[in-house]
Write a protein that holds these residues in place. Structure first.
Motif, PDB file in Angstrom:
ATOM      1  N   ASP A 140       0.833  -1.200   0.000  1.00  0.00           N
ATOM      2  CA  ASP A 140       0.000   0.000   0.000  1.00  0.00           C
ATOM      3  C   ASP A 140       0.868   1.251   0.000  1.00  0.00           C
ATOM      4  OD1 ASP A 140      -2.914  -1.190   1.049  1.00  0.00           O
ATOM      5  OD2 ASP A 140      -1.170  -2.284   1.803  1.00  0.00           O
ATOM      6  N   ARG A 141       0.483   2.188  -0.855  1.00  0.00           N
ATOM      7  CA  ARG A 141       1.131   3.514  -0.957  1.00  0.00           C
ATOM      8  C   ARG A 141       2.622   3.425  -1.242  1.00  0.00           C
ATOM      9  NH1 ARG A 141      -2.253   4.040   3.318  1.00  0.00           N
ATOM     10  NH2 ARG A 141      -0.558   3.991   4.852  1.00  0.00           N
ATOM     11  N   ALA A 142       3.077   2.292  -1.739  1.00  0.00           N
ATOM     12  CA  ALA A 142       4.471   2.184  -2.167  1.00  0.00           C
ATOM     13  C   ALA A 142       4.670   3.000  -3.450  1.00  0.00           C
ATOM     14  CB  ALA A 142       4.838   0.729  -2.399  1.00  0.00           C
ATOM     15  N   GLU A 173      -3.367   2.382  -3.653  1.00  0.00           N
ATOM     16  CA  GLU A 173      -2.772   3.714  -3.821  1.00  0.00           C
ATOM     17  C   GLU A 173      -1.276   3.646  -4.124  1.00  0.00           C
ATOM     18  OE1 GLU A 173      -3.799   6.468  -0.747  1.00  0.00           O
ATOM     19  OE2 GLU A 173      -5.797   5.611  -0.485  1.00  0.00           O
ATOM     20  N   THR A 174      -0.839   2.531  -4.626  1.00  0.00           N
ATOM     21  CA  THR A 174       0.565   2.395  -5.030  1.00  0.00           C
ATOM     22  C   THR A 174       0.789   3.151  -6.339  1.00  0.00           C
ATOM     23  OG1 THR A 174       0.685   0.230  -3.979  1.00  0.00           O
ATOM     24  CG2 THR A 174       2.373   0.744  -5.612  1.00  0.00           C
ATOM     25  N   GLN A 175       1.961   3.765  -6.447  1.00  0.00           N
ATOM     26  CA  GLN A 175       2.274   4.535  -7.651  1.00  0.00           C
ATOM     27  C   GLN A 175       3.419   3.849  -8.396  1.00  0.00           C
ATOM     28  OE1 GLN A 175       2.840   8.702  -7.067  1.00  0.00           O
ATOM     29  NE2 GLN A 175       3.550   9.075  -9.160  1.00  0.00           N
ATOM     30  N   PHE A 176       3.116   3.559  -9.686  1.00  0.00           N
ATOM     31  CA  PHE A 176       4.112   2.945 -10.568  1.00  0.00           C
ATOM     32  C   PHE A 176       4.498   3.991 -11.619  1.00  0.00           C
ATOM     33  CE2 PHE A 176       1.511  -0.456  -8.889  1.00  0.00           C
ATOM     34  CZ  PHE A 176       2.420  -1.448  -8.542  1.00  0.00           C
ATOM     35  N   SER A 177       5.636   4.620 -11.429  1.00  0.00           N
ATOM     36  CA  SER A 177       6.059   5.656 -12.379  1.00  0.00           C
ATOM     37  C   SER A 177       6.664   5.059 -13.638  1.00  0.00           C
ATOM     38  CB  SER A 177       7.081   6.588 -11.714  1.00  0.00           C
ATOM     39  OG  SER A 177       6.496   7.225 -10.597  1.00  0.00           O
ATOM     40  N   GLY A 178       7.213   3.881 -13.539  1.00  0.00           N
ATOM     41  CA  GLY A 178       7.763   3.200 -14.698  1.00  0.00           C
ATOM     42  C   GLY A 178       6.859   2.059 -15.119  1.00  0.00           C
ATOM     43  N   THR A 179       7.399   1.195 -15.912  1.00  0.00           N
ATOM     44  CA  THR A 179       6.634   0.046 -16.375  1.00  0.00           C
ATOM     45  C   THR A 179       6.335  -0.889 -15.211  1.00  0.00           C
ATOM     46  OG1 THR A 179       7.654   0.165 -18.560  1.00  0.00           O
ATOM     47  CG2 THR A 179       6.650  -1.922 -17.926  1.00  0.00           C
ATOM     48  N   ALA A 180       5.090  -1.317 -15.147  1.00  0.00           N
ATOM     49  CA  ALA A 180       4.675  -2.282 -14.121  1.00  0.00           C
ATOM     50  C   ALA A 180       4.412  -3.607 -14.810  1.00  0.00           C
ATOM     51  CB  ALA A 180       3.433  -1.799 -13.401  1.00  0.00           C
ATOM     52  N   ARG A 181       5.262  -4.601 -14.498  1.00  0.00           N
ATOM     53  CA  ARG A 181       5.174  -5.892 -15.170  1.00  0.00           C
ATOM     54  C   ARG A 181       4.648  -6.942 -14.209  1.00  0.00           C
ATOM     55  NH1 ARG A 181      11.309  -5.361 -17.438  1.00  0.00           N
ATOM     56  NH2 ARG A 181      10.936  -3.762 -19.022  1.00  0.00           N
ATOM     57  N   VAL A 191      -6.768  -9.715  -4.101  1.00  0.00           N
ATOM     58  CA  VAL A 191      -5.805  -8.776  -4.680  1.00  0.00           C
ATOM     59  C   VAL A 191      -6.462  -7.401  -4.750  1.00  0.00           C
ATOM     60  CG1 VAL A 191      -4.357  -8.228  -6.658  1.00  0.00           C
ATOM     61  CG2 VAL A 191      -4.797 -10.615  -6.068  1.00  0.00           C
ATOM     62  N   LEU A 192      -5.800  -6.413  -4.177  1.00  0.00           N
ATOM     63  CA  LEU A 192      -6.347  -5.058  -4.171  1.00  0.00           C
ATOM     64  C   LEU A 192      -5.353  -4.100  -4.813  1.00  0.00           C
ATOM     65  CD1 LEU A 192      -7.833  -4.876  -0.541  1.00  0.00           C
ATOM     66  CD2 LEU A 192      -8.969  -5.544  -2.661  1.00  0.00           C
ATOM     67  N   PHE A 193      -5.784  -3.486  -5.930  1.00  0.00           N
ATOM     68  CA  PHE A 193      -5.029  -2.414  -6.577  1.00  0.00           C
ATOM     69  C   PHE A 193      -5.843  -1.115  -6.531  1.00  0.00           C
ATOM     70  CE2 PHE A 193      -2.630  -5.900  -8.404  1.00  0.00           C
ATOM     71  CZ  PHE A 193      -1.360  -5.384  -8.595  1.00  0.00           C
ATOM     72  N   SER A 194      -6.723  -1.006  -5.560  1.00  0.00           N
ATOM     73  CA  SER A 194      -7.599   0.163  -5.479  1.00  0.00           C
ATOM     74  C   SER A 194      -6.783   1.443  -5.351  1.00  0.00           C
ATOM     75  CB  SER A 194      -8.538   0.030  -4.277  1.00  0.00           C
ATOM     76  OG  SER A 194      -9.315  -1.141  -4.381  1.00  0.00           O
ATOM     77  N   GLY A 195      -7.082   2.417  -6.232  1.00  0.00           N
ATOM     78  CA  GLY A 195      -6.407   3.707  -6.182  1.00  0.00           C
ATOM     79  C   GLY A 195      -4.992   3.696  -6.697  1.00  0.00           C
ATOM     80  N   ALA A 196      -4.525   2.579  -7.227  1.00  0.00           N
ATOM     81  CA  ALA A 196      -3.158   2.522  -7.752  1.00  0.00           C
ATOM     82  C   ALA A 196      -3.048   3.383  -9.015  1.00  0.00           C
ATOM     83  CB  ALA A 196      -2.767   1.085  -8.057  1.00  0.00           C
ATOM     84  N   GLN A 197      -1.840   3.887  -9.259  1.00  0.00           N
ATOM     85  CA  GLN A 197      -1.600   4.722 -10.438  1.00  0.00           C
ATOM     86  C   GLN A 197      -0.445   4.146 -11.232  1.00  0.00           C
ATOM     87  OE1 GLN A 197      -1.649   9.038 -10.010  1.00  0.00           O
ATOM     88  NE2 GLN A 197       0.134   9.208 -11.355  1.00  0.00           N
ATOM     89  N   PHE A 198      -0.735   3.898 -12.528  1.00  0.00           N
ATOM     90  CA  PHE A 198       0.271   3.341 -13.432  1.00  0.00           C
ATOM     91  C   PHE A 198       0.598   4.413 -14.470  1.00  0.00           C
ATOM     92  CE2 PHE A 198      -2.276  -0.069 -11.734  1.00  0.00           C
ATOM     93  CZ  PHE A 198      -1.369  -1.071 -11.394  1.00  0.00           C
ATOM     94  N   ASP A 199       1.778   5.043 -14.347  1.00  0.00           N
ATOM     95  CA  ASP A 199       2.141   6.135 -15.254  1.00  0.00           C
ATOM     96  C   ASP A 199       2.628   5.642 -16.607  1.00  0.00           C
ATOM     97  OD1 ASP A 199       1.495   7.812 -13.204  1.00  0.00           O
ATOM     98  OD2 ASP A 199       3.579   8.141 -12.554  1.00  0.00           O
ATOM     99  N   ASP A 200       3.086   4.428 -16.673  1.00  0.00           N
ATOM    100  CA  ASP A 200       3.621   3.869 -17.914  1.00  0.00           C
ATOM    101  C   ASP A 200       2.860   2.579 -18.225  1.00  0.00           C
ATOM    102  OD1 ASP A 200       5.269   3.249 -20.108  1.00  0.00           O
ATOM    103  OD2 ASP A 200       7.048   4.046 -19.106  1.00  0.00           O
TER     104      ASP A 200
END
Length: 732
Positions: A140-142, A173-181, A191-200
């Motif tokens: 969370d929030r990583a 609410e995890t933020q992925f500024s690069g590629t998320a593989r 599995v919870l990705f609620s509020g996560a942000q994938f920039d790439d």
């Protein structure tokens, strides 16, 4: 003007290192103390760090919350917990708020206890390929500032084994500024990705989600890939946003797939997907194209209030459950070629903004287009058990090619010509034929059930069955175009009993409203559900036996009158004849707007010649009238004998001139034997001449004269009615 001071962050809840603290940063290093040492792992002396690492073994529990890790320090930690196979094994591991500079290499690491990375910062690449999480894992929030690899490569198949999560996983609410593989990753629990942000790029190709999955409110600013991904339980994507393309090609959703309020800005692919549970994209929007080619929906597929701004493709999609597209807006072209609906399909109040071909589609039950709006020209090809078009609006021309369907056009709005036609052969879509197996057990004819409230000036019906069609309340019925083979209901034929009085009905076309009124007037019981109405009885209406909801004779007569004109304008005089008969029948029974004297005339007209349309009836009355005339003439009209002329003369005295006066004896009333062959011949001559307005020249008694006058008035009229009836059946 003063500025408020920058708030000082709160210290962590654990005893922290504090290394590097100063006035600007009074907290300093947030790393948790290692055992009794007053520093974190990163700031221990080399001796203390080595002693700590040497104390660890495979499966050891570690807590390095807030600790800054370099690649070398992380490598040393993982080296200390390797098992005999060379694989790093950690017990319960806590890295909350830890910082990883450079590459964070957790490849093939096994977390035998819980794994806590809540609030952790990965400033370089993070590698968890092949990692195993035996218990819960929390991210969370990583923050992943660079690529985060839990699975395979960015495109194509995974180059190596993906991570496995056996417990619950949280990336809230995890933020992925690069590629998320996450390609090939296996998730066994929640599995919870609620509020996560994938920039790439976010890659979940071939991932396996065995438990409940949530992506609620997640933002995919780059392309999102879920190709060949499998969701074994419910998957929620409430409010998810895809700023670029979203790829769900060949994905499998065994539970409920919920995309409520989702936003798809790029092209979206769900083609060849399999949805075993409910599929919900209510209130969602697709700004780009949406592809659902060959997608299979086992249960309800709900697209309620969804916006398709680009092209929407559903070719060869199969909806085994209910399909709901209520209040959906299709701004671009829509493709349903070859789509199959095994249950009801709801398109109520949907809007179609582009022109083109709609279908062909097959719906085994009801296809509901009530309240839908078609703004541009459209050709619709539909094979369905029932088609509802109540209050449907066509703002431009439309052609409805139908098979098997019963169509309800109640209150439909036609702003341009709309043609409803029965399609004689199976539809073809992209070289294939949609499956009509469940519909093929009955004829492929099209039945129109209602045009009530429709402006029929723009309506064309071709090869349709109007047996149960209700016309009352329609506008401009006289301009309705009926082409091809059009079928109407027929009256019950043969002898029937009306109370104690026998009634004989001849075969004629009749409107369903007349059936409904007569069934209601006769007190006929409603036909049991599922039972075919008898052809020897009138068909009860849908509101039988309520007289307030059953059309009265005045309304039915108006419908007959307008449709008669439509037949006449179409040069179909025989068809117009039946509708003229129906109009007169309703006027004869109308006690509201038809006066008593007019009803009397109609009764006489009906009795004598069937309103000038029953030649047999007129000829029958003619034969009876001639017979009566013949009998009356033989009995009273012919004199006893032919009157003889007599001459009388007077000779004046003293002269040779003679004056003769000839007078004819008055006919004498017959006496004695009246019905002889000779008198029959004379009476027959008089009767036949009277039929064609000719005088026979036969001497008659006074009564015979009046009998002949009456015969010469009545019998030619009956002959004319018979000729008129024949003409009405053969005129073109």
């Amino acid at each position: 003007m003063t500025t408020s001071p920058t708030p000082i962050p709160a210290p962590p809840s654990w005893p922290h290192c504090g290394h590097g603290g100063d006035a600007a940063d009074p907290i300093g290093c947030r790393g948790i103390h290692v055992f009794s040492h007053g520093a974190c792992l990163a700031h221990l002396s080399d001796t203390d760090r080595d002693a700590y690492l040497n104390s660890l073994a495979a499966g050891s529990s570690v807590d390095h919350s807030g600790t800054p890790f370099t690649p070398a320090l992380l490598s040393a930690l993982l080296e200390a917990v390797r098992d005999s196979t060379g694989r790093p094994v950690l017990g319960p591991a806590t890295f909350a708020d830890a910082q990883f500079s450079g590459v964070a290499a957790f490849e093939r690491t096994r977390f035998s206890g819980h794994a806590q990375f809540k609030g952790a910062q990965f400033l370089g690449e993070a590698g968890f390929e092949g990692a195993e999480f035996s218990a819960d894992a929390r991210f969370d929030r990583a923050q992943f500032s660079d690529a985060a690899s839990f699975g395979g490569a960015l495109f194509g198949f995974a180059d190596f084994e993906g991570a496995e999560f056996f417990g619950d996983v949280r990336f809230g609410e995890t933020q992925f500024s690069g590629t998320a593989r996450f390609a090939g990753v296996k998730f066994s629990a929640v599995v919870l990705f609620s509020g996560a942000q994938f920039d790439d790029h976010a890659v979940f190709d071939r991932a396996r989600f065995a438990g409940f999955t949530r992506f609620d409110g997640a933002q995919f600013l780059g392309p999102g890939r879920f190709a060949y991904t499998r969701f074994s339980e419910d998957a929620h994507f409430h409010g998810v946003q895809f700023a670029q393309d979203a790829l769900f090609m060949s994905s499998q959703f065994s539970g409920r797939a919920d995309f409520l309020n989702a936003r798809f800005a790029g092209t979206t692919w769900f083609d060849r997907g399999r949805f075993s549970g409910e599929f919900i994209v209510s209130a969602a929007s697709f700004s780009g194209g949406a592809w659902f080619d060959q997608t299979w929906f086992a249960k309800t597929a709900r697209f309620v209030e969804t916006q398709f701004e680009g092209r929407a493709r559903f070719p060869w999609a199969w909806f085994e459950g209910r399909a709901e597209f209520r209040q959906t807006r299709f701004s671009g072209s829509v493709v349903f070629g070859g789509a199959k609906f095994s249950m009801d399909a709801q398109f109520a109040m949907a809007e179609f903004g582009a022109s083109g071909r709609w279908g062909p589609v097959v719906c085994d039950r009801t296809l509901n287009l009530s309240g839908a709006v078609f703004e541009m020209p459209v050709t619709m090809e539909i094979a369905a058990s029932q088609l509802l078009c109540q209050r449907t609006r066509w703002d431009s021309t439309a052609t409805l090619r139908l098979r098997y369907a019963t169509v309800d056009l109640t209150d439909a709005v036609l702003s341009a010509p709309v043609a409803v036609t029965a399609h004689p052969v199976e539809f073809v879509a992209n070289g294939g034929r949609p499956d009509e197996t469940k519909l093929s057990s009955r004829p492929a004819e099209v039945q129109v059930m209602s045009v009530q409230g429709v402006d029929a000036a723009h309506l064309v019906l071709t090869d349709t069955d109007l047996t149960d069609c209700q016309f009352s309340g329609a506008f401009h019925l006289d301009q309705l175009r009926l082409e091809g083979r059009t079928t109407f209901a027929f009256t019950p034929t043969g002898w029937h009993r009306n109370g104690i009085r026998p009634v004989h009905w001849t075969r004629r076309r009749a409107l369903a409203e007349e059936h409904h009124w007569r069934a209601q007037s006769a007190g006929q019981p409603q036909t049991p559900p599922g039972q075919t109405p008898s052809k020897r009885k009138w068909r009860p209406g849908p509101h039988h036996p309520d007289p307030g909801l059953t059309p009265d004779p005045e309304d039915v007569a108006a419908a007959y009158r307008q449709l008669r004109k439509a037949f006449e304008d179409g040069k179909n005089e025989p068809g117009a004849a039946d509708f003229y008969y129906g109009e007169c029948e309703m006027r004869r029974h109308d006690r509201t707007s038809t006066t008593r004297s007019e009803r009397g005339l109609l009764w006489a007209y009906w009795l004598l010649s069937g309103y000038g349309l029953r030649a047999s009836r007129a000829l029958g009355w003619l034969a009876a009238s001639m017979l009566v005339t013949l009998v009356l003439l033989m009995g009273f009209g012919l004199p006893q004998g032919s009157p003889k002329q007599q001459a009388t003369g007077t000779v004046p005295a003293g002269g040779g001139k003679v004056t003769l006066t000839i007078d004819k004896e008055d006919p004498k009333n017959p006496s004695g034997e009246r019905f002889t062959g000779k008198r029959f011949d004379k009476a027959l001559s008089v009767t036949l001449n009277s039929v064609v307005f000719r005088s026979s020249g036969q001497d008659l008694t006074t009564a015979g004269t009046y009998i002949e006058m009456t015969s010469r008035l009545l019998e030619p009229a009956l002959l004319a009615l018979a000729v008129l009836a024949v003409r009405g059946r053969i005129k073109r």
